[in-house]
Write an enzyme that holds these catalytic residues in place. Structure first.
Site, short mmCIF file in Angstrom:
data_model
loop_
_atom_site.label_atom_id
_atom_site.label_comp_id
_atom_site.label_asym_id
_atom_site.label_seq_id
_atom_site.Cartn_x
_atom_site.Cartn_y
_atom_site.Cartn_z
N LYS A 94 2.12 -10.14 10.91
CA LYS A 94 2.24 -10.30 9.46
C LYS A 94 3.20 -11.46 9.19
O LYS A 94 4.39 -11.26 8.98
CB LYS A 94 2.74 -8.99 8.84
CG LYS A 94 2.43 -8.87 7.38
CD LYS A 94 2.46 -7.43 6.95
CE LYS A 94 2.56 -7.30 5.44
NZ LYS A 94 1.55 -8.03 4.70
N1 PMP Z 1 -4.18 -7.65 4.64
C1 PMP Z 1 -3.26 -8.57 4.28
C2 PMP Z 1 -3.51 -10.00 4.59
C3 PMP Z 1 -2.10 -8.16 3.61
O1 PMP Z 1 -1.18 -9.07 3.26
C4 PMP Z 1 -1.91 -6.79 3.31
C5 PMP Z 1 -0.69 -6.36 2.54
N2 PMP Z 1 0.41 -6.20 3.33
C6 PMP Z 1 -2.88 -5.87 3.71
C7 PMP Z 1 -4.01 -6.33 4.38
C8 PMP Z 1 -2.71 -4.40 3.47
O2 PMP Z 1 -1.78 -3.87 4.40
P1 PMP Z 1 -0.82 -2.67 4.04
O3 PMP Z 1 -1.70 -1.52 3.68
O4 PMP Z 1 -0.05 -2.43 5.29
O5 PMP Z 1 0.03 -3.11 2.92
#
Ligand code: PMP
Length: 294
Positions: free
Chosen positions: A153
């Site tokens: 991330k």
């Molecule tokens: N994909 C991307 C590219 C994101 O930035 C996010 C948000 N964090 C998500 C999916 C969803 O992930 P999460 O449920 O962990 O927030």
């Protein structure tokens, strides 16, 4: 008046004018850093362990040494949540490579910076949550998993931003990114699910999806509710012909989709979305509400 944001940087809460970092931070210069978005409800962070695990994994993948222990991070998270005037909100936890000379090599960066921001967040209007949003399939592609593993991330969201700009130009609320092979990866900041013939499908991380924390909650809930679910390669055709489609994310929670590239979906919100969305809200209550008030 929106609630002002709160800032915690490298060990303490700071007023806005002191919430600053050097312009030589490689997070700014090169997007060299990682982050998590975490919601808190009733002053309890939701699925904190999963977020901290993903942060630790992202850090390991980019060889960034966490500047403090997980216990210290949890303390900082609780400190900023306690200081925030609202019971519910959103935290942005960032780790940057830190300040260093120009040039990509992180070896000379002194110390990673740890940043926490507490804020309110409304990703969709109540009407959009009720009636669903419009998606477009962006021409901008998610980078290949061989180039940058989508499970990291990272602080660099440029391709997601370009895709979101395409969505706005097309009068849609969100974009779907495909991977270089034309498989559906995810939304610009959410994971994507479709329902066809009672079965839930979501793209695999290897096809470009972040291993979303909310996505894993949806998969857990589907199992508990006996809704068949699988990770599967999907193409735009699968979106156009789906019975239902929805997005999941920490900011988004669960949002139904009513149209993809101008094609209305059969059901929005569909029966399976509604079951999962209800179960999701119950799960949040169960995990974050003081026990005596449930
Ligand atoms: N994909 C991307 C590219 C994101 O930035 C996010 C948000 N964090 C998500 C999916 C969803 O992930 P999460 O449920 O962990 O927030």
């Amino acid at each position: 008046m929106p609630t002002p944001m709160l800032y915690w940087i490298n060990g303490r809460l700071r007023p806005e004018q002191e919430a600053v970092l050097p312009v030589t931070d490689h997070g700014l210069l090169y997007g060299d850093g990682i982050f998590e978005g975490i919601r808190f409800y009733h002053r309890h962070p939701f699925r904190l362990a999963a977020h901290l695990q993903r942060l630790a994994d992202s850090a390991a993948a980019i060889q960034l040494t966490l500047p403090c222990s997980q216990a210290r991070l949890v303390e900082a998270i609780n400190e900023i949540i306690d200081a925030f005037p609202e019971e519910n909100g959103y935290l942005r936890l960032m780790l940057t490579r830190g300040s260093g000379p120009l040039g990509l090599d992180p070896a000379a960066c002194r110390q990673p910076n740890t940043i926490l921001i507490a804020s309110q967040l409304e990703m969709a209007s109540p009407e959009q949550r009720r009636k669903g949003i419009k998606l477009v399939v962006a021409t901008v592609r998610r980078q290949s998993a061989d180039g940058l593993d989508p499970r990291i991330k990272s602080l660099n969201y440029l391709n997601a931003i370009l895709a979101r700009m395409e969505a706005s130009r097309a009068g849609a609320q969100e974009a779907v990114l495909l991977n270089p092979q034309g498989r559906v990866a995810e939304g610009s900041a959410e994971n994507l699910f479709i329902v066809r013939d009672g079965r839930l499908s979501t793209p695999r991380p290897i096809d470009g999806a972040l291993a979303g924390v909310t996505r894993s909650v949806v998969l857990e809930l589907a199992e508990a509710l006996n809704i068949p679910a699988r990770e599967a390669p999907l193409t735009p055709y699968d979106l156009y012909t789906a019975d239902e489609c929805f997005l999941s994310g920490t900011g988004a929670e669960l949002i139904p989709v009513r149209e993809v590239d101008g094609r209305p979906l059969r059901h929005c919100p569909g029966a399976i979305f509604s079951m999962l969305s209800h179960a999701f809200q119950q799960q949040i209550k169960q995990e974050t509400q003081p026990k005596e008030s449930i």
